[in-house]
Design a protein around this motif. Structure first.
Motif, PDB file in Angstrom:
ATOM      1  N   ALA A 133       0.826  -1.215   0.000  1.00  0.00           N
ATOM      2  CA  ALA A 133       0.000   0.000   0.000  1.00  0.00           C
ATOM      3  C   ALA A 133       0.862   1.268   0.000  1.00  0.00           C
ATOM      4  CB  ALA A 133      -0.923  -0.007   1.216  1.00  0.00           C
ATOM      5  N   TYR A 134       2.058   1.215   0.598  1.00  0.00           N
ATOM      6  CA  TYR A 134       2.926   2.409   0.609  1.00  0.00           C
ATOM      7  C   TYR A 134       3.367   2.752  -0.813  1.00  0.00           C
ATOM      8  CZ  TYR A 134       3.344   1.596   5.670  1.00  0.00           C
ATOM      9  OH  TYR A 134       3.084   1.408   7.001  1.00  0.00           O
TER      10      TYR A 134
ATOM     11  N   ALA B 278       0.399   4.055  -2.825  1.00  0.00           N
ATOM     12  CA  ALA B 278       0.095   5.463  -2.518  1.00  0.00           C
ATOM     13  C   ALA B 278       1.027   6.367  -3.323  1.00  0.00           C
ATOM     14  CB  ALA B 278       0.254   5.713  -1.022  1.00  0.00           C
TER      15      ALA B 278
ATOM     16  N   LEU C 227       0.023   9.100  -6.331  1.00  0.00           N
ATOM     17  CA  LEU C 227       0.367  10.519  -6.153  1.00  0.00           C
ATOM     18  C   LEU C 227       1.341  10.999  -7.215  1.00  0.00           C
ATOM     19  CD1 LEU C 227       0.622  10.468  -2.275  1.00  0.00           C
ATOM     20  CD2 LEU C 227      -1.040  11.774  -3.593  1.00  0.00           C
TER      21      LEU C 227
ATOM     22  N   ILE D 159      12.315   3.530   4.939  1.00  0.00           N
ATOM     23  CA  ILE D 159      11.562   2.678   5.867  1.00  0.00           C
ATOM     24  C   ILE D 159      12.356   1.402   6.135  1.00  0.00           C
ATOM     25  CG2 ILE D 159       9.465   1.285   6.167  1.00  0.00           C
ATOM     26  CD1 ILE D 159       7.967   3.342   4.470  1.00  0.00           C
TER      27      ILE D 159
ATOM     28  N   ILE E 171      10.035   1.523  13.197  1.00  0.00           N
ATOM     29  CA  ILE E 171       8.798   1.798  12.478  1.00  0.00           C
ATOM     30  C   ILE E 171       7.899   0.560  12.546  1.00  0.00           C
ATOM     31  CG2 ILE E 171       7.853   2.083  10.157  1.00  0.00           C
ATOM     32  CD1 ILE E 171      10.137   3.968   9.571  1.00  0.00           C
TER      33      ILE E 171
ATOM     34  N   ASP F 183       1.003  -0.709  10.264  1.00  0.00           N
ATOM     35  CA  ASP F 183      -0.379  -0.800  10.785  1.00  0.00           C
ATOM     36  C   ASP F 183      -0.906  -2.200  10.608  1.00  0.00           C
ATOM     37  OD1 ASP F 183      -1.038   1.827  11.712  1.00  0.00           O
ATOM     38  OD2 ASP F 183      -0.815   2.476   9.639  1.00  0.00           O
TER      39      ASP F 183
ATOM     40  N   GLU G 280      -6.787   0.469   3.218  1.00  0.00           N
ATOM     41  CA  GLU G 280      -5.632   0.236   4.085  1.00  0.00           C
ATOM     42  C   GLU G 280      -5.055   1.565   4.546  1.00  0.00           C
ATOM     43  OE1 GLU G 280      -3.120  -3.130   2.130  1.00  0.00           O
ATOM     44  OE2 GLU G 280      -4.371  -2.168   0.639  1.00  0.00           O
ATOM     45  N   TYR G 281      -4.352   1.529   5.662  1.00  0.00           N
ATOM     46  CA  TYR G 281      -3.647   2.732   6.107  1.00  0.00           C
ATOM     47  C   TYR G 281      -2.389   2.872   5.261  1.00  0.00           C
ATOM     48  CZ  TYR G 281      -6.636   2.383  10.216  1.00  0.00           C
ATOM     49  OH  TYR G 281      -7.711   2.308  11.059  1.00  0.00           O
ATOM     50  N   THR G 282      -2.302   3.969   4.522  1.00  0.00           N
ATOM     51  CA  THR G 282      -1.189   4.097   3.578  1.00  0.00           C
ATOM     52  C   THR G 282      -0.264   5.269   3.879  1.00  0.00           C
ATOM     53  OG1 THR G 282      -2.476   5.485   2.110  1.00  0.00           O
ATOM     54  CG2 THR G 282      -2.568   3.118   1.693  1.00  0.00           C
ATOM     55  N   LEU G 283      -0.481   5.920   5.028  1.00  0.00           N
ATOM     56  CA  LEU G 283       0.440   7.030   5.345  1.00  0.00           C
ATOM     57  C   LEU G 283       1.831   6.453   5.555  1.00  0.00           C
ATOM     58  CD1 LEU G 283      -1.586   9.284   7.813  1.00  0.00           C
ATOM     59  CD2 LEU G 283      -1.283   9.536   5.353  1.00  0.00           C
ATOM     60  N   TRP G 284       2.822   7.118   4.989  1.00  0.00           N
ATOM     61  CA  TRP G 284       4.200   6.612   5.109  1.00  0.00           C
ATOM     62  C   TRP G 284       4.672   6.803   6.548  1.00  0.00           C
ATOM     63  CZ3 TRP G 284       4.093  10.197   0.543  1.00  0.00           C
ATOM     64  CH2 TRP G 284       3.646   9.516  -0.600  1.00  0.00           C
ATOM     65  N   PRO G 285       5.059   5.711   7.203  1.00  0.00           N
ATOM     66  CA  PRO G 285       5.297   5.775   8.649  1.00  0.00           C
ATOM     67  C   PRO G 285       6.540   6.549   9.073  1.00  0.00           C
ATOM     68  CG  PRO G 285       5.829   3.595   7.796  1.00  0.00           C
ATOM     69  CD  PRO G 285       5.213   4.355   6.666  1.00  0.00           C
TER      70      PRO G 285
ATOM     71  N   LYS H 242      -5.892   9.083  10.493  1.00  0.00           N
ATOM     72  CA  LYS H 242      -5.024   8.589   9.405  1.00  0.00           C
ATOM     73  C   LYS H 242      -5.744   8.666   8.063  1.00  0.00           C
ATOM     74  CE  LYS H 242      -2.550   5.239  12.136  1.00  0.00           C
ATOM     75  NZ  LYS H 242      -2.372   3.845  12.505  1.00  0.00           N
TER      76      LYS H 242
ATOM     77  N   ARG I  96      -4.011  14.172   1.693  1.00  0.00           N
ATOM     78  CA  ARG I  96      -2.789  13.961   0.905  1.00  0.00           C
ATOM     79  C   ARG I  96      -3.134  13.777  -0.572  1.00  0.00           C
ATOM     80  NH1 ARG I  96       0.949   8.800   2.159  1.00  0.00           N
ATOM     81  NH2 ARG I  96      -0.921   7.757   1.375  1.00  0.00           N
TER      82      ARG I  96
END
Lengths: 217, 236
Positions: free
Chosen positions: A115-116, A119, A123, A138, A214, A217, B76-81, B133, B140
């Motif tokens: 998912a990262y 995203a 974008l 990460i 890190i 989720d 899903e949670y997609t914010l970059w941690p 989030k 975003r």
């Protein structure tokens, strides 16, 4: 205690230098190649992934000392070659380090949520930007403690080289003790040496884990 | 506008747990909000991922007309941690226009301020609630100035209280004229924002209908039963 160190400083220094040379070469071989192999296994090739997992299993079931001895005596006898014990140590520990680093990277890459990346794509980021600004930072934050711990273990493993006559620090300490018989001073110096190097590293890793780790989720 | 023509994506059962879609066609006018409903595995997420460019279709086409920008937020949670909230909002736009860094940061701060999230600018994702989030993820996606928003069950992992805050934000954006395709399980929410409803079943469009007609005069027993079930299960 320090009288022995002063009297035999040249020998101690040579032993120290050999230990450092061993460590540097093991790190230089293991870390970059391990990262490369781990990235290939984690992202691009199932065959490499399986190979890394199998090799990791092998390094788990064969103790490092046994591997070192096997490379030093039987293998060289079978191949009818003689390799300097220093380089045998580099090959054995470099291999163990490489496999461990590759396994750490490969496992982390597989855990990294898709998912990262998705995203980033939505974008408008390029593949290169996603790797550079999202995945790599990460990944590095997640693997730095494990890889650092692995290098600390490598320093400890260099002690095994003394058993195949590599004149590293422990071997030198044994030789000096055979000459002057002052085990309290000599081995206390060794304790001091390893504590000075490893304590800050372990403290840094603990601090880093607490402040930078890190969680997904 | 969104124009989808015979879009097809098939998965072998061994490759992917998601269901594919089969010859889907529909149109969405500029500024329209379309809710996509349907049982699990009906291909809703696959459809949105195809339109977001995250998957490639086997056949068929889609186009967005003059609306070039498309924003996508998933369940899903997609914010970059490793980045804080402000950095999450600004990374992609700054990489695109590095010389406008200050303006982009100002714009992101204003956006956060507008939706009461400015106090979290320097907060990292793991310190936020699920609802926060998802709201940040939505903001975003707005930073790239999309005209179209694709929202895929963005509240599916949230409890009712947090869900409301996210749906309120979506409602605000719908009122601002964004063209939206929204996959949701919240029937009352879908009723309140939708102009049209697409109901998918096994990868195909079972019904494509005006939202008022869909909810008020639904004759299809299967859809009636489905909406009743999920209304009971998900609506707050």
């Amino acid at each position: 205690m320090f009288n022995v160190l002063i009297d035999y400083r040249h020998l101690f220094f040579e032993g120290f230098l050999t230990t450092i040379k061993l460590l540097v070469l093991i790190v230089v071989i293991g870390v970059p190649l391990g990262i490369l192999l781990g990235v290939i296994g984690g992202r691009y090739s199932d065959v490499v992934s399986r190979l890394v997992s199998s090799l990791k299993f092998l390094t788990k079931v064969i103790p490092v000392l046994v591997l070192l001895f096997w490379l030093h005596y039987p293998l060289q006898a079978i191949l009818k070659v003689v390799i300097d014990p220093f380089w045998t140590t580099i090959i054995a520990l470099g291999f163990v380090n490489l496999v461990s680093v590759a396994f750490i990277i490969q496992s982390e890459l597989k855990l990294l949520p898709v998912a990262y990346r998705e995203a980033g794509i939505t974008l408008g980021m390029s593949k290169g930007q996603i790797v550079r600004y999202i995945e790599l930072p990460i990944l590095m934050k997640r693997v730095l403690p494990s890889i650092s711990l692995n290098q600390a273990s490598m320093l400890e493993y260099t002690l095994f080289a003394s058993l195949i006559s590599v004149p590293e620090l422990f071997r030198v300490a044994q030789s000096i003790n055979a000459m002057v018989y002052d085990p309290v001073s000599i081995y206390s110096l060794l304790v001091l040496f390893f504590a000075i190097i490893l304590a800050p590293l372990h403290l840094f890793i603990s601090w880093y884990k607490k402040n930078n780790i890190i969680e997904y989720d | 506008m969104i124009k989808v023509n015979n879009l097809t994506k098939k998965y072998s059962n061994f490759e992917n747990s998601e269901e594919g879609i089969n010859n889907i066609s529909f149109e969405v006018e500029k500024g329209e909000v379309v809710s996509i409903l349907g049982p699990s595995g009906s291909g809703k997420s696959t459809l949105l991922k195809l339109l977001a460019g995250l998957k490639e279709q086997d056949s068929g086409t889609y186009s967005f007309g003059d609306d070039v920008g498309v924003g996508y937020v998933s369940q899903e949670y997609t914010l970059w941690p490793h980045l804080n909230v402000l950095e999450n909002l600004t990374l992609a736009p700054i990489l695109k226009n590095p010389s406008y860094k200050t303006e982009i940061e100002k714009e992101a701060s204003e956006l956060l301020n507008r939706f009461d999230l400015d106090k979290y600018s320097n907060t990292y994702p793991h310190e936020l609630s699920g609802g926060q989030k998802q709201r940040v993820a939505l903001l975003r996606s707005l930073m790239t100035k999309p005209k179209i928003l694709l929202l895929d069950e963005i509240t599916s992992s949230l409890d009712p209280e947090l869900t409301k805050s996210v749906l309120d934000l979506v409602r605000t954006l719908a009122n601002e004229g964004y063209t939206m395709l929204v996959v949701t399980h919240h029937i009352s929410f879908a009723k309140s924002i939708s102009d049209k409803v697409l109901f998918l079943k096994k990868g195909s469009v079972l019904v494509s209908q005006d939202a008022n007609d869909f909810f008020a005069n639904q004759n299809n027993l299967e859809i009636q039963s489905f909406t009743k079930d999920i209304e009971h299960k998900y609506d707050y």
